[in-house]
Design an enzyme around this catalytic site. Structure first.
Site, mmCIF file in Angstrom:
data_model
loop_
_atom_site.group_PDB
_atom_site.id
_atom_site.type_symbol
_atom_site.label_atom_id
_atom_site.label_comp_id
_atom_site.label_asym_id
_atom_site.label_seq_id
_atom_site.Cartn_x
_atom_site.Cartn_y
_atom_site.Cartn_z
ATOM 1 N N GLY A 153 33.470 32.193 44.726
ATOM 2 C CA GLY A 153 34.711 31.507 45.091
ATOM 3 C C GLY A 153 35.898 31.799 44.193
ATOM 4 O O GLY A 153 37.027 31.442 44.511
ATOM 5 N N HIS B 279 29.275 45.086 44.958
ATOM 6 C CA HIS B 279 30.567 45.374 45.597
ATOM 7 C C HIS B 279 30.751 46.880 45.618
ATOM 8 O O HIS B 279 30.309 47.571 44.711
ATOM 9 C CB HIS B 279 31.667 44.712 44.767
ATOM 10 C CG HIS B 279 33.058 44.883 45.298
ATOM 11 N ND1 HIS B 279 33.686 43.922 46.062
ATOM 12 C CD2 HIS B 279 33.950 45.900 45.184
ATOM 13 C CE1 HIS B 279 34.897 44.326 46.379
ATOM 14 N NE2 HIS B 279 35.088 45.529 45.859
ATOM 15 N N LEU C 39 38.339 38.191 46.033
ATOM 16 C CA LEU C 39 38.847 37.169 46.960
ATOM 17 C C LEU C 39 40.370 37.208 47.005
ATOM 18 O O LEU C 39 40.973 36.959 48.062
ATOM 19 C CB LEU C 39 38.322 35.790 46.573
ATOM 20 C CG LEU C 39 36.813 35.616 46.820
ATOM 21 C CD1 LEU C 39 36.297 34.316 46.228
ATOM 22 C CD2 LEU C 39 36.496 35.671 48.312
ATOM 23 N N ASN D 106 30.305 38.731 53.408
ATOM 24 C CA ASN D 106 30.028 38.527 51.985
ATOM 25 C C ASN D 106 30.914 37.437 51.402
ATOM 26 O O ASN D 106 30.571 36.820 50.400
ATOM 27 C CB ASN D 106 30.307 39.812 51.187
ATOM 28 C CG ASN D 106 29.147 40.779 51.221
ATOM 29 O OD1 ASN D 106 28.037 40.408 51.592
ATOM 30 N ND2 ASN D 106 29.402 42.006 50.838
ATOM 31 N N THR D 107 32.074 37.243 52.028
ATOM 32 C CA THR D 107 33.044 36.287 51.477
ATOM 33 C C THR D 107 32.420 34.913 51.296
ATOM 34 O O THR D 107 32.613 34.253 50.278
ATOM 35 C CB THR D 107 34.270 36.198 52.409
ATOM 36 O OG1 THR D 107 34.810 37.514 52.574
ATOM 37 C CG2 THR D 107 35.326 35.265 51.836
ATOM 38 N N ARG E 138 32.088 44.173 34.129
ATOM 39 C CA ARG E 138 30.811 44.053 34.825
ATOM 40 C C ARG E 138 29.945 45.292 34.652
ATOM 41 O O ARG E 138 28.727 45.190 34.491
ATOM 42 C CB ARG E 138 31.078 43.772 36.305
ATOM 43 C CG ARG E 138 31.665 42.387 36.495
ATOM 44 C CD ARG E 138 32.065 42.110 37.912
ATOM 45 N NE ARG E 138 32.235 40.668 38.091
ATOM 46 C CZ ARG E 138 32.469 40.087 39.260
ATOM 47 N NH1 ARG E 138 32.570 40.813 40.359
ATOM 48 N NH2 ARG E 138 32.595 38.780 39.338
HETATM 49 P P1 ADP Z 1 35.733 41.222 53.226
HETATM 50 O O1 ADP Z 1 35.481 40.493 51.948
HETATM 51 O O2 ADP Z 1 36.400 42.513 53.046
HETATM 52 O O3 ADP Z 1 36.344 40.334 54.252
HETATM 53 P P2 ADP Z 1 33.106 40.584 54.253
HETATM 54 O O4 ADP Z 1 31.808 41.196 53.914
HETATM 55 O O5 ADP Z 1 33.351 39.205 53.800
HETATM 56 O O6 ADP Z 1 34.261 41.593 53.760
HETATM 57 O O7 ADP Z 1 33.298 40.574 55.831
HETATM 58 C C1 ADP Z 1 33.128 41.710 56.640
HETATM 59 C C2 ADP Z 1 32.620 41.250 57.999
HETATM 60 O O8 ADP Z 1 32.673 42.348 58.911
HETATM 61 C C3 ADP Z 1 31.193 40.757 57.968
HETATM 62 O O9 ADP Z 1 31.107 39.489 58.540
HETATM 63 C C4 ADP Z 1 30.440 41.816 58.788
HETATM 64 O O10 ADP Z 1 29.320 41.304 59.484
HETATM 65 C C5 ADP Z 1 31.516 42.292 59.733
HETATM 66 N N1 ADP Z 1 31.247 43.630 60.293
HETATM 67 C C6 ADP Z 1 30.737 44.701 59.640
HETATM 68 N N2 ADP Z 1 30.616 45.742 60.476
HETATM 69 C C7 ADP Z 1 31.072 45.331 61.686
HETATM 70 C C8 ADP Z 1 31.183 45.937 62.973
HETATM 71 N N3 ADP Z 1 30.802 47.203 63.179
HETATM 72 N N4 ADP Z 1 31.680 45.209 63.998
HETATM 73 C C9 ADP Z 1 32.055 43.914 63.821
HETATM 74 N N5 ADP Z 1 31.946 43.276 62.635
HETATM 75 C C10 ADP Z 1 31.473 43.972 61.583
#
Ligand code: ADP
Length: 456
Positions: free
Chosen positions: A48, A393, A438, A42-43, A283
């Site tokens: 940003g 979120h 972020l 999601n990042t 929000r």
């Molecule tokens: P944060 O903002 O907390 O970093 P994000 O959504 O940006 O969260 O990133 C979380 C990442 O973890 C995503 O890229 C997602 O695809 C990955 N993810 C979720 N579940 C798993 C899993 N079971 N194994 C490996 N990666 C995972």
């Protein structure tokens, strides 16, 4: 395949990549696994905005702020349900973490701004679009330094436990089972569960049914880490707190197409052309108000201050002219013309803008309680973009302490297990301020990496 390393990070979004880099900076060898075919989570889709108080940029703009004010707004903005120790870590370390990102090569723009639901102008804007600046910065570090391996298409399924200690991860890759042994620790950074309709339905108690509401999230945000941590005894906190934004694209629910650049410069009107809420509010407050409007639908209305030619980009890397060509934004040389274009009552729209402009002049608080103003909406042409509620979120998740160690139901540390980012709970209480995610994922990702590397 079997691997042994010092630190295993699960998830390649902002939190996981920060943890990987930080663990490496603290002397550890790292393997990061990501279930999707690409990094970013999601990042990378985020607008940003990175809240950090006490920034020299704020001083240069004459904005008064402090980590204490950021703390208070974060705590109060979450109905005083957040963990004060964690909030303090977040707000004290936000600006030092901007500096850490800059030390890694990341660039931020000179001016800070107020992001939707951010409540104050402390959002740092990356120079690269959306969340790409964060992800690219970490990737550059990983490329330039030996000792961090990334395994894409590799989905963690369960944690491996030896006695009371977490010592590794069992995952599935494209070619079968992947067993990762971690000498020092495992960091869970798998993000939230906004894309899991099942989990949303299971935990939602604050909103009407969310089953049919779209999301801004990438499809991998399914709460995997929460389930894995629960199996080894992790405590979950605040799972019912799900954040919606009033800013979804009407077809996809994504943030793309959002024409606002900063809170001060735009208003929201409903299908009648009337304002209905303080557009600088929390929000949840704005989304609740939107849900009470006809078809849960609104228009974001602004003038051309942020788009002098129309070729300028929004926060999502799209120009106004592109959006207009796609029928996702509308333009009028006068407010009456804009009203005609979007099918709202022209008298109401003109009146809404007039009242808003009076409030800008008067300052203080307007009839909706809005206090965040900058300039009048008066510079033709005028623009409008349609928006609906969208799941954004999840505030709830794994409970951690200030060292990002995972806690069990009795408040004891689960040795070898760390978590950071949206997968954790308890920091933002019932409502997360815009621009705090972020900051959260970088601050706590960095801490989790250090803790895991040093076996804290
Ligand atoms: P944060 O903002 O907390 O970093 P994000 O959504 O940006 O969260 O990133 C979380 C990442 O973890 C995503 O890229 C997602 O695809 C990955 N993810 C979720 N579940 C798993 C899993 N079971 N194994 C490996 N990666 C995972």
């Amino acid at each position: 395949i079997k691997y042994t390393t010092d630190v295993v990070v699960i998830g390649g979004g902002g939190a996981g990549l920060a943890a990987a880099v930080s663990a490496h900076q603290n002397g550890a060898e790292v393997i990061l696994i990501e279930k999707m075919p690409r990094l970013g989570g999601n990042t990378v889709l985020a607008g940003g905005a990175f809240n950090a108080a006490g920034s020299p940029r704020q001083v240069a703009q004459g904005i008064e702020d402090s980590p204490e004010k950021h703390f208070t707004q974060t705590y109060e903005g979450g109905d005083e349900l957040g963990n004060t120790d964690l909030i303090k870590v977040l707000t004290d370390n936000a600006y030092p973490t901007v500096e850490w990102l800059e030390s890694l090569g990341m660039k931020f723009e000179d001016e800070v701004f107020t992001v939707l639901g951010g409540m104050w102008p402390r959002a740092h804007r990356p120079s690269s679009p959306l969340g790409t600046g964060f992800i690219n910065t970490y990737e550059e570090y990983i490329k330039a330094n030996e000792g961090i391996e990334i395994l894409l298409d590799t989905e963690a399924e369960e944690l491996i436990v030896d006695g009371d200690r977490v010592v590794g991860v069992k995952a599935k890759g494209l070619k079968g089972d992947v067993i990762l042994h971690a000498n020092n620790g495992v960091v869970i950074a798998t993000g939230g569960f906004g894309a899991s309709v099942e989990m949303r339905d299971q935990f939602n108690t604050n909103w009407p049914a969310l089953t049919n509401i779209k999301t801004t999230n990438h499809p991998g945000a399914t709460g995997d880490g929460i389930a894995m941590a629960e199996v080894v005894g992790a405590n979950l906190v605040g799972m019912e707190h799900i954040q919606l934004l009033p800013m979804g694209d009407t077809k996809t629910g994504s943030l793309s197409g959002n024409i606002e650049k900063s809170v001060e410069d735009r208003i929201f009107v409903n299908k009648s052309g009337d304002r209905f809420v303080d557009e600088g509010a929390r929000r949840d407050v704005m989304t609740n108000a939107l849900m009470e409007q006809e078809d849960s639908f609104m228009w974001v209305v602004l003038d051309s201050k942020d788009y002098p030619t129309g070729d300028e980009k929004n926060n999502f890397n799209e120009t106004m002219n592109e959006l207009i060509a796609q029928g996702r934004a509308f333009k009028g040389d006068t407010l009456e013309e804009l009203a005609e274009e979007i099918g709202v009552n022209p008298e109401n729209l003109v009146k809404a803008v007039e009242e808003f402009n009076k409030a800008v002049e008067a300052g203080g608080s307007d009839a909706f309680g809005r206090t965040l103003f900058n300039a009048k909406i008066e510079k033709a042409p005028f623009y409008a973009g349609p928006r609906i509620p969208t799941v954004h979120h999840t505030m709830g998740g794994i409970e951690i302490n200030t060292s990002a160690q995972v806690l069990d139901g009795a408040g004891n540390i689960i040795p070898g297990l760390y978590a950071a980012g949206e997968v954790t709970g308890g920091i933002h209480g019932s409502n997360r301020l815009g621009g705090n995610a972020l900051a959260d994922i970088a601050v706590f990702g960095r801490i989790a990496g250090e803790s895991a590397a040093t076996k804290k």
